[in-house]
Design an enzyme around this catalytic site. Structure first.
Site, PDB file in Angstrom:
ATOM      1  N   GLY A 101       2.042  -1.419  -5.045  1.00 28.85           N
ATOM      2  CA  GLY A 101       1.217  -2.256  -4.680  1.00 28.85           C
ATOM      3  C   GLY A 101      -0.174  -2.461  -5.632  1.00 28.85           C
ATOM      4  CB  CYS A 102      -3.610  -3.108  -5.031  1.00 28.60           C
ATOM      5  SG  CYS A 102      -3.628  -4.384  -3.522  1.00 28.60           S
ATOM      6  CB  VAL A 103      -2.607   1.534  -7.420  1.00 28.12           C
ATOM      7  CG1 VAL A 103      -1.056   2.039  -7.089  1.00 28.12           C
ATOM      8  CG2 VAL A 103      -3.298   2.552  -8.131  1.00 28.12           C
ATOM      9  N   GLY A 104      -0.616  -0.757  -8.905  1.00 25.63           N
ATOM     10  CA  GLY A 104       0.620  -0.911  -9.845  1.00 25.63           C
ATOM     11  C   GLY A 104       0.134  -1.216 -11.347  1.00 25.63           C
TER      12      GLY A 104
END
Length: 347
Positions: A138-141
């Site tokens: 998700g957003c951390v990818g």
């Protein structure tokens, strides 16, 4: 040290003002008229002026099921992915055949063969190119992808590696879900892609060097952010406590990470943060006691294109690199797990 040689963003051509998207969302997801006032308030306070969509706005109403949405995701992801990868390699002064590893991250669609394989074949990458598709970050990818490329290139200093992120958040829209998380997601998330070219120590290239990375996985936080997967596709899980998780953990993690390299927060001249949303960005600034304006590029990215999940921090990184900063910098993001990823850079 490894280097970030180039970043190339790619956006779909269909761009809409937030107000237009608000009304379309209301018609699709709240046809009975209930909740429209809340929806408009959420959209107005999201810090977003415009977003890009994978397909024309009028086509969302005729996507009959998850399969149709995912087919659209595959077609658009390959187009944007090829554009981003070829553009990043050109900006780095490298050739298609120079790529030794292609890593791909997404959380908004599924494909087998994966998008990296399809992009590799479209662009003509070498037959022996290594591929590493990642799903679920998700957003951390985007931040995690840079960190993992750094790990790889530390072991293979003569190699060139590319990270590709494609997130088409609009194609996960749940039309039968009037929950607050779906309304918030519908106010924040947009569509886009980005590619990052990184080189090992034995490859001559410009760009900031990656000094170190750190990953953190937080306890008892599985329901803070993620998906519930059902017959209709991906139903968003988004806890209201995300800003509080940021305040609880991020300040200590960043300070401890910097201290391990002889640095303090005021000594960091450049901050590259994922634009989670206004409340998350305010929490990041507060817990780190950042100087005024430290996250201006992140706020501008949120305003211009919305939250692009894993692609967003890469867009901010690309914008930062055009300013030619100097000294130490930190790239950071948080996402499902719940987790964070920190990258220490030096210009």
């Amino acid at each position: 040290m490894t280097r970030i040689a180039a970043v190339q963003a790619a956006l779909p051509p269909y761009r809409y003002a937030q107000a237009e998207l608000t009304e379309a969302f209301a018609e699709l997801c709240l046809p009975d008229g209930k909740g429209h006032a809340l929806l408009r308030r959420l959209h107005a306070n999201a810090g977003v002026s415009h977003r890009h969509l994978a397909i024309p706005l009028e086509q969302y109403g005729v996507l009959k099921d998850f399969g149709a949405a995912n087919d659209a995701w595959i077609a658009t992801a390959v187009d944007l992915g090829a554009e981003a990868v070829s553009g990043a390699l050109a900006a780095a002064g490298l050739r298609i055949e120079d790529v030794d590893l292609l890593m791909f991250t997404t959380v908004t669609g599924v494909a087998a063969p994966s998008i990296d394989a399809r992009v590799a074949m479209r662009l003509g990458l070498r037959e022996d190119v290594k591929r590493m598709p990642l799903f679920g970050l998700g957003c951390v990818g985007g931040a995690a992808g840079i960190a993992r490329l750094h790990d790889y290139l530390t072991a293979w200093p003569s190699h060139v590696a590319v990270l590709l992120s494609v997130e088409l958040c609009s194609l996960t829209l749940q039309r039968d879900d009037s929950s607050l998380p779906n309304l918030v997601g519908g106010a924040l998330f947009g569509d886009g892609a980005a590619a990052v070219v990184m080189t090992g120590a034995d490859v001559s290239s410009a760009g900031p060097s990656v000094v170190a990375t750190r990953s953190r996985l937080y306890p008892d936080s599985e329901r803070v952010m993620g998906w519930d997967v059902g017959s209709g596709g991906f139903r968003i899980v988004l806890g209201a406590d995300v800003p509080e998780v940021v305040r609880k953990y991020l300040g200590h993690d960043v300070r401890d990470f910097l201290a391990a390299h002889g640095l303090t927060v005021p000594e960091v001249g450049t901050w590259v943060s994922h634009p989670g949303g206004p409340k998350v960005l305010e929490a990041v600034s507060e817990t780190l006691d950042l100087r005024p304006g430290a996250l201006d590029l992140t706020w501008k990215s949120l305003d211009a294109v919305g939250n692009l999940s894993s692609s967003s921090v890469l867009h901010v990184l690309g914008d930062t690199m055009t300013l030619d900063p100097a000294g130490p910098g930190v790239l950071l993001a948080m996402g499902p797990g719940f987790c964070s990823e920190l990258v220490l850079m030096e210009w």
